[in-house]
Write a protein that holds these residues in place. Structure first.
Motif, mmCIF file in Angstrom:
data_model
loop_
_atom_site.group_PDB
_atom_site.id
_atom_site.type_symbol
_atom_site.label_atom_id
_atom_site.label_comp_id
_atom_site.label_asym_id
_atom_site.label_seq_id
_atom_site.Cartn_x
_atom_site.Cartn_y
_atom_site.Cartn_z
ATOM 1 N N ASP A 49 -26.175 -23.711 -9.804
ATOM 2 C CA ASP A 49 -27.638 -24.310 -9.745
ATOM 3 C C ASP A 49 -28.105 -23.560 -8.945
ATOM 4 O O ASP A 49 -26.978 -22.573 -7.739
ATOM 5 C CB ASP A 49 -27.252 -25.891 -8.655
ATOM 6 C CG ASP A 49 -28.278 -26.424 -8.772
ATOM 7 O OD1 ASP A 49 -28.804 -26.382 -9.816
ATOM 8 O OD2 ASP A 49 -28.318 -27.686 -8.543
ATOM 9 N N GLU A 53 -31.404 -22.711 -2.638
ATOM 10 C CA GLU A 53 -29.702 -22.904 -2.255
ATOM 11 C C GLU A 53 -29.028 -22.572 -3.898
ATOM 12 O O GLU A 53 -29.798 -22.674 -4.388
ATOM 13 C CB GLU A 53 -29.261 -24.214 -1.610
ATOM 14 C CG GLU A 53 -27.812 -24.863 -1.478
ATOM 15 C CD GLU A 53 -27.752 -26.771 -1.324
ATOM 16 O OE1 GLU A 53 -27.858 -25.803 -0.231
ATOM 17 O OE2 GLU A 53 -27.958 -27.192 -2.424
ATOM 18 N N ASN A 112 -12.923 -24.761 -6.443
ATOM 19 C CA ASN A 112 -13.743 -25.251 -5.170
ATOM 20 C C ASN A 112 -15.102 -23.440 -4.962
ATOM 21 O O ASN A 112 -14.610 -22.865 -4.594
ATOM 22 C CB ASN A 112 -13.213 -24.412 -3.996
ATOM 23 C CG ASN A 112 -12.056 -25.150 -3.569
ATOM 24 O OD1 ASN A 112 -11.534 -26.603 -3.982
ATOM 25 N ND2 ASN A 112 -10.389 -25.039 -3.471
ATOM 26 N N THR A 113 -15.919 -24.466 -5.669
ATOM 27 C CA THR A 113 -17.502 -23.514 -6.208
ATOM 28 C C THR A 113 -17.709 -23.305 -4.370
ATOM 29 O O THR A 113 -17.530 -24.438 -3.228
ATOM 30 C CB THR A 113 -18.065 -24.345 -6.210
ATOM 31 O OG1 THR A 113 -18.650 -25.809 -6.172
ATOM 32 C CG2 THR A 113 -17.651 -24.997 -7.638
ATOM 33 N N LYS A 114 -18.520 -22.230 -4.676
ATOM 34 C CA LYS A 114 -19.403 -21.787 -3.169
ATOM 35 C C LYS A 114 -20.965 -22.383 -3.568
ATOM 36 O O LYS A 114 -21.718 -21.861 -4.715
ATOM 37 C CB LYS A 114 -19.214 -20.069 -3.063
ATOM 38 C CG LYS A 114 -18.045 -20.068 -3.178
ATOM 39 C CD LYS A 114 -16.844 -20.355 -2.324
ATOM 40 C CE LYS A 114 -15.761 -19.942 -2.137
ATOM 41 N NZ LYS A 114 -14.327 -20.155 -0.968
ATOM 42 N N THR A 115 -21.213 -22.455 -2.010
ATOM 43 C CA THR A 115 -22.838 -22.718 -2.326
ATOM 44 C C THR A 115 -23.085 -21.487 -1.103
ATOM 45 O O THR A 115 -23.084 -22.751 0.317
ATOM 46 C CB THR A 115 -22.703 -24.078 -1.685
ATOM 47 O OG1 THR A 115 -23.069 -25.399 -2.862
ATOM 48 C CG2 THR A 115 -24.934 -24.158 -1.781
ATOM 49 N N GLU A 116 -24.554 -21.395 -1.218
ATOM 50 C CA GLU A 116 -25.024 -20.866 0.043
ATOM 51 C C GLU A 116 -26.919 -20.719 -0.227
ATOM 52 O O GLU A 116 -27.383 -20.944 -0.699
ATOM 53 C CB GLU A 116 -24.775 -18.830 0.237
ATOM 54 C CG GLU A 116 -24.963 -17.850 0.956
ATOM 55 C CD GLU A 116 -24.360 -16.994 1.130
ATOM 56 O OE1 GLU A 116 -25.391 -15.953 1.554
ATOM 57 O OE2 GLU A 116 -23.335 -16.659 0.584
ATOM 58 N N SER A 117 -27.356 -20.464 1.403
ATOM 59 C CA SER A 117 -29.723 -20.597 1.239
ATOM 60 C C SER A 117 -29.035 -19.046 1.197
ATOM 61 O O SER A 117 -28.699 -18.474 1.890
ATOM 62 C CB SER A 117 -29.488 -21.240 2.270
ATOM 63 O OG SER A 117 -29.157 -22.596 2.261
ATOM 64 N N THR A 124 -25.621 -22.434 -5.909
ATOM 65 C CA THR A 124 -23.310 -22.752 -5.995
ATOM 66 C C THR A 124 -23.160 -21.863 -7.200
ATOM 67 O O THR A 124 -24.057 -22.087 -8.098
ATOM 68 C CB THR A 124 -23.189 -24.307 -6.302
ATOM 69 O OG1 THR A 124 -24.833 -24.666 -5.465
ATOM 70 C CG2 THR A 124 -22.278 -24.961 -6.567
ATOM 71 N N LYS A 176 -17.683 -16.567 -4.435
ATOM 72 C CA LYS A 176 -18.745 -15.718 -3.434
ATOM 73 C C LYS A 176 -19.525 -14.196 -4.617
ATOM 74 O O LYS A 176 -20.500 -14.279 -3.899
ATOM 75 C CB LYS A 176 -17.575 -15.271 -1.750
ATOM 76 C CG LYS A 176 -19.100 -14.444 -1.485
ATOM 77 C CD LYS A 176 -19.594 -14.964 -0.322
ATOM 78 C CE LYS A 176 -20.163 -14.545 0.553
ATOM 79 N NZ LYS A 176 -21.582 -14.819 1.436
ATOM 80 N N ILE A 199 -22.191 -15.326 -5.998
ATOM 81 C CA ILE A 199 -23.486 -14.629 -4.997
ATOM 82 C C ILE A 199 -23.892 -14.065 -4.762
ATOM 83 O O ILE A 199 -25.357 -13.682 -4.658
ATOM 84 C CB ILE A 199 -22.841 -15.886 -3.864
ATOM 85 C CG1 ILE A 199 -22.751 -17.550 -4.063
ATOM 86 C CG2 ILE A 199 -24.233 -16.444 -2.925
ATOM 87 C CD1 ILE A 199 -22.528 -18.310 -2.873
ATOM 88 N N ILE A 252 -16.571 -26.553 -13.013
ATOM 89 C CA ILE A 252 -17.316 -26.806 -11.683
ATOM 90 C C ILE A 252 -16.239 -27.767 -10.957
ATOM 91 O O ILE A 252 -16.330 -28.043 -9.752
ATOM 92 C CB ILE A 252 -18.337 -27.852 -12.246
ATOM 93 C CG1 ILE A 252 -19.411 -26.524 -12.775
ATOM 94 C CG2 ILE A 252 -18.561 -28.767 -11.986
ATOM 95 C CD1 ILE A 252 -20.577 -26.936 -14.200
#
Length: 436
Positions: A390, A412, A359-364, A414, A418, A421, A355
């Motif tokens: 999260d 959302e 470089n974490t990824k966040t996507e809706s 995190t 990728k 996700i 964490i």
């Protein structure tokens, strides 16, 4: 609150440099060193102040810590004594106390307090918790209680004694043990034994003993020599050790079984609580074996290995482990790490490292579910997926485009990558959802 000034004479190397890490958060730290270029570099690296003059440092410091080689300690005490502030404190951290105590009493005025000390740990120590420090103050002034409480706040084990008692005890703890360990290492060298060849035959106790001997003989030989030569009890200790060696040798060479047994039994009786000694050594051996077992069982899996001195963390797939080395692969890169210098991170530690450092990824993700879907169950299930950091619900919609028995939920998410996700999307469809 205004911070006090602590000046460390000899702060660019060894224990003096280590003290910077402990003091810099609580005090304004100033250091001196024999090599000004090196001293400036250390000060810049550790964000403290460098002063070229010992006298100048003494003049501005509330506490002066003398951390120089033993043979120079008395000279430095005499050098800086005339420049110390009225009401200030002088401390030394050498491993012999009678000489510095006499010199401080001789050259310091009554307006300057002094506390000869001996931190019984070395520059490789990373924490003060449970470390021993000895205080040998001739008299206790206004500074003494402040120093004691500060050390206690660091969870240190504080011993109060006289300089004479300290030097005798250290003649056993340091002079005798160092002398016997170096003698053993020297005998191995004289026998032309390749230590690495003994590893196939070694027992856990032998392995632990060799590591302890290596730790002692690898120390600065000038420091070790001065510990031997400047402790006033040294000659008696070394002579007694030599007599014991000769006595034991003669008993065996002369086939004196009863004499040998008497020596061994008397020595054992004097060792104190044998059960505790066995328990502590069993713990040490067990810890070494347990760590190796954990590493061996982790071959083929992702692990985090933290260097115990630099603090650097290496993450990758553990490819192999032998007696000394762990091989770690990260993409096309492989690394060989000495097992003795690393520890394996616990799962929670590795997770937190990712964490903090990746470089974490966040996507809706919007997905249509049955109207009676349980949102909390979805969130808890997602959080159980490896490498998911999260998930939170940010929108709920059941307008014209959505069947009246359904609801569109937008989460959302995190995650580390990728690909992680994408695992969440598969989970949503597994719940009967349709990705929008």
């Amino acid at each position: 609150m205004i911070k006090m000034n602590v000046g460390i004479i000899g702060g660019s190397d060894g224990l003096g440099k280590t003290l910077i890490y402990y003091f810099r958060d609580d005090f304004n730290v100033y250091i001196t060193g024999r090599d000004h270029k090196k001293g400036n570099a250390v000060a810049n690296e550790l964000n403290v102040n460098y002063i070229e003059s010992n006298a100048g440092l003494a003049n501005i410091s509330d506490i002066v810590v003398i951390s120089v080689p033993i043979q120079y300690t008395n000279d430095v005490i005499r050098e800086v004594a005339p420049f110390m502030k009225e009401g200030s404190l002088m401390v030394d951290v050498t491993s012999v106390k009678e000489g510095p105590s006499r010199t401080m009493a001789e050259v310091l005025p009554d307006t300057i307090e002094y506390i000869p000390t001996h931190p019984i740990f070395g520059p490789r120590t990373t924490r003060l918790d449970n470390q021993v420090i000895v205080l040998t103050a001739d008299k206790k002034g206004k500074w003494y209680d402040k120093v004691y409480r500060y050390l206690a706040s660091k969870n240190m084990r504080i011993i109060e004694t006289t300089a004479e008692k300290h030097d005798f005890m250290m003649s056993i703890v340091q002079v005798l043990t160092h002398f016997s360990f170096i003698s053993t290492a020297s005998a191995i060298e004289k026998l032309k034994v390749d230590i690495s060849e003994t590893e196939d035959y070694e027992s856990p106790i032998y392995n632990l003993m060799i590591d302890l001997i290596a730790r002692i003989v690898s120390q600065n030989p000038y420091l070790t020599y001065n510990i031997q030569s400047m402790n006033p009890n040294g000659p008696k200790i070394r002579n007694t050790f030599a007599e014991a060696v000769h006595e034991l040798r003669d008993a065996i060479n002369n086939h004196d079984e009863e004499g040998f047994i008497e020596i061994a039994v008397n020595a054992t009786k004097n060792m104190g609580d044998i059960k505790n000694a066995l328990g502590r050594s069993d713990k040490a051996i067990g810890a070494l074996n347990y760590e190796y077992s954990i590493l061996f069982d982790s071959i083929g899996s992702e692990v985090g290995l933290k260097h115990i001195y630099s603090g650097k963390v290496h993450v990758g797939i553990l490819e192999s482990v032998d007696g000394k080395t762990a091989v770690l692969r990260n993409g096309n890169k492989t690394q060989k790490l000495r097992i003795a210098n690393i520890r394996i991170l616990l799962p929670d530690e590795l997770y937190q490292w990712k964490i903090d450092n990746l470089n974490t990824k966040t996507e809706s993700i919007s997905c249509v579910f049955a109207k009676n879907v349980h949102v909390e169950t979805i969130e808890n299930t997602v959080l159980n997926i490896e490498n998911i950091i999260d998930i939170k619900l940010i929108d709920a919609y059941n307008g014209p485009q959505i069947d009246e028995n359904s609801i569109s939920l937008t989460f959302e998410v995190t995650a580390m990558t990728k690909e992680d996700i994408e695992k969440v999307k598969k989970l949503f469809t597994g719940f009967g959802g349709v990705i929008r």
